[in-house]
Motif scaffolding. Structure first.
Motif, PDB file in Angstrom:
ATOM      1  N   ASN A 126      -1.528  -3.758  -2.577  1.00  0.00           N
ATOM      2  CA  ASN A 126      -0.684  -2.598  -2.873  1.00  0.00           C
ATOM      3  C   ASN A 126       0.313  -2.330  -1.748  1.00  0.00           C
ATOM      4  OD1 ASN A 126      -2.964  -1.863  -1.279  1.00  0.00           O
ATOM      5  ND2 ASN A 126      -2.546   0.281  -1.674  1.00  0.00           N
ATOM      6  N   ASP A 127      -0.109  -2.545  -0.485  1.00  0.00           N
ATOM      7  CA  ASP A 127       0.825  -2.337   0.626  1.00  0.00           C
ATOM      8  C   ASP A 127       1.887  -3.429   0.657  1.00  0.00           C
ATOM      9  OD1 ASP A 127      -0.401  -0.033   1.445  1.00  0.00           O
ATOM     10  OD2 ASP A 127      -1.714  -1.025   2.881  1.00  0.00           O
ATOM     11  N   ALA A 128       1.518  -4.663   0.337  1.00  0.00           N
ATOM     12  CA  ALA A 128       2.502  -5.740   0.278  1.00  0.00           C
ATOM     13  C   ALA A 128       3.554  -5.434  -0.787  1.00  0.00           C
ATOM     14  CB  ALA A 128       1.821  -7.070  -0.007  1.00  0.00           C
ATOM     15  N   ALA A 129       3.118  -4.909  -1.941  1.00  0.00           N
ATOM     16  CA  ALA A 129       4.063  -4.542  -2.996  1.00  0.00           C
ATOM     17  C   ALA A 129       4.949  -3.387  -2.549  1.00  0.00           C
ATOM     18  CB  ALA A 129       3.297  -4.159  -4.263  1.00  0.00           C
ATOM     19  N   TYR A 130       4.370  -2.440  -1.820  1.00  0.00           N
ATOM     20  CA  TYR A 130       5.158  -1.319  -1.292  1.00  0.00           C
ATOM     21  C   TYR A 130       6.230  -1.826  -0.336  1.00  0.00           C
ATOM     22  CZ  TYR A 130       6.190   2.369   2.097  1.00  0.00           C
ATOM     23  OH  TYR A 130       6.828   3.226   2.963  1.00  0.00           O
ATOM     24  N   TYR A 131       5.852  -2.729   0.587  1.00  0.00           N
ATOM     25  CA  TYR A 131       6.835  -3.292   1.520  1.00  0.00           C
ATOM     26  C   TYR A 131       7.947  -4.024   0.766  1.00  0.00           C
ATOM     27  CZ  TYR A 131       3.642  -2.508   5.471  1.00  0.00           C
ATOM     28  OH  TYR A 131       2.846  -1.957   6.434  1.00  0.00           O
ATOM     29  N   ALA A 132       7.554  -4.839  -0.221  1.00  0.00           N
ATOM     30  CA  ALA A 132       8.551  -5.604  -0.973  1.00  0.00           C
ATOM     31  C   ALA A 132       9.531  -4.672  -1.676  1.00  0.00           C
ATOM     32  CB  ALA A 132       7.853  -6.522  -1.967  1.00  0.00           C
ATOM     33  N   ALA A 133       9.016  -3.547  -2.205  1.00  0.00           N
ATOM     34  CA  ALA A 133       9.882  -2.580  -2.876  1.00  0.00           C
ATOM     35  C   ALA A 133      10.856  -1.924  -1.901  1.00  0.00           C
ATOM     36  CB  ALA A 133       9.031  -1.513  -3.566  1.00  0.00           C
ATOM     37  N   GLN A 134      10.520  -1.945  -0.609  1.00  0.00           N
ATOM     38  CA  GLN A 134      11.399  -1.383   0.427  1.00  0.00           C
ATOM     39  C   GLN A 134      12.352  -2.432   0.997  1.00  0.00           C
ATOM     40  OE1 GLN A 134      11.412   1.921   1.149  1.00  0.00           O
ATOM     41  NE2 GLN A 134       9.851   2.180  -0.435  1.00  0.00           N
ATOM     42  N   GLY A 135      12.404  -3.604   0.369  1.00  0.00           N
ATOM     43  CA  GLY A 135      13.335  -4.634   0.805  1.00  0.00           C
ATOM     44  C   GLY A 135      12.830  -5.512   1.928  1.00  0.00           C
ATOM     45  N   ILE A 136      11.517  -5.502   2.180  1.00  0.00           N
ATOM     46  CA  ILE A 136      10.924  -6.306   3.248  1.00  0.00           C
ATOM     47  C   ILE A 136      10.360  -7.585   2.640  1.00  0.00           C
ATOM     48  CG2 ILE A 136       9.032  -6.370   4.930  1.00  0.00           C
ATOM     49  CD1 ILE A 136       9.502  -3.243   5.079  1.00  0.00           C
ATOM     50  N   ASN A 137      10.545  -8.704   3.306  1.00  0.00           N
ATOM     51  CA  ASN A 137      10.029  -9.987   2.834  1.00  0.00           C
ATOM     52  C   ASN A 137       8.522 -10.017   3.096  1.00  0.00           C
ATOM     53  OD1 ASN A 137       9.842 -12.583   1.873  1.00  0.00           O
ATOM     54  ND2 ASN A 137      10.688 -13.535   3.703  1.00  0.00           N
ATOM     55  N   ALA A 138       7.735  -9.614   2.089  1.00  0.00           N
ATOM     56  CA  ALA A 138       6.299  -9.424   2.294  1.00  0.00           C
ATOM     57  C   ALA A 138       5.510  -9.993   1.128  1.00  0.00           C
ATOM     58  CB  ALA A 138       5.980  -7.942   2.449  1.00  0.00           C
ATOM     59  N   LEU A 139       4.272 -10.406   1.416  1.00  0.00           N
ATOM     60  CA  LEU A 139       3.354 -10.791   0.346  1.00  0.00           C
ATOM     61  C   LEU A 139       1.928 -10.454   0.758  1.00  0.00           C
ATOM     62  CD1 LEU A 139       1.705 -13.484   1.327  1.00  0.00           C
ATOM     63  CD2 LEU A 139       3.588 -14.726   0.338  1.00  0.00           C
TER      64      LEU A 139
END
Length: 257
Positions: free
Chosen positions: A143-156
């Motif tokens: 859920n935090d990885a998805a939150y980061y990705a939604a903020q424009g961060i390259n995350a998984l």
């Protein structure tokens, strides 16, 4: 690792920051210009580069938000693997205070709510600003990885990795040790002021210790707690119990357990 060519540097020990109420200029700087300046570790990039004594090309931080903040301007390639966003930790710490009735009342409660809303906003903005400096971020929680990705961060999402399976004879070994050392319970291992441990201590003090007292004979057990830092003040009364032993750091944790 040294034989394989890995070079270990002396640790860089960061000074614990003063409370914000004693640093009003730092608070206004964060509010008006740089929310990331509130984060513990920020601003120590020069010290890290000096410790390395050479050009740093890439940085990988593992399970350390403080290290992530400190290395946010070091190297051209930056990678991180960690857990909870700072503002979620902030929320959980408040929840721990609420669970033990340590939050303020009346007018103080309103002022505290305003302060928390402002601080949470600054922590979230600062944390995201740090992560945007990183080439890639892996998170232990989907859920935090998805939150980061939604903020424009390259995350998984990258699941936590456990190093080994328990030995096949663990039950027999445990039974033998319990026969030789009756009544020793490991209650916690790690940073005593960490958010997860703080919530665990609430469960220990409110639920587990009373259940042990109902189940076991008087003076027949001790609950050993290992780790550094200090208990949060509002938790100390919960663990003020003759069966609780705060051990701090020990020479051989495996042997203790």
């Amino acid at each position: 690792l040294r034989e394989a060519g890995v070079r270990f540097l002396e640790p860089l020990l960061l000074p614990t920051p003063l409370p914000l109420r004693e640093r009003p200029l730092a608070f206004f700087k964060a509010l008006l210009f740089k929310p990331e300046s509130l984060l513990f570790g920020y601003g120590f990039g020069d010290a890290l580069r000096a410790r390395a004594q050479r050009q740093v090309d890439a940085v990988l931080t593992i399970w350390t938000e403080v290290g992530l903040n400190a290395a946010s301007d070091v190297g051209n390639l930056r990678f991180a693997y960690h857990g909870n966003p700072d503002h979620k930790v902030f929320d959980a710490q408040h929840e721990a205070e609420r669970l033990v009735g340590a939050e303020p009342r009346g007018l103080r409660a309103t002022l505290d709510w305003l302060r928390r809303c402002l601080m949470r906003n600054l922590l979230e903005r600062g944390h995201l600003a740090m992560l945007r400096r990183y080439t890639f971020v892996a998170d232990v929680a989907a859920n935090d990885a998805a939150y980061y990705a939604a903020q424009g961060i390259n995350a998984l999402y990258l699941a936590n990795m456990w190093p080994m399976a328990p030995p096949a004879d663990w039950e027999a070994r445990r039974d033998a040790l319990e026969t030789a050392n009756p009544g020793k319970i490991v209650g916690s291992v790690g940073n005593l002021s960490a958010t997860g441990n703080s919530l665990g201590f609430i469960a220990l003090g409110k639920e587990v210790l009373p259940a042990l007292e109902r189940t076991l004979p008087d003076d027949s057990f001790k609950v050993h707690i290992y780790g550094g830092r200090e208990l949060r003040p509002y938790l100390k009364p919960l663990l003020d119990h003759p069966a609780v032993v705060l051990r701090g750091f020990v020479d051989d944790l495996n042997e203790e357990i």
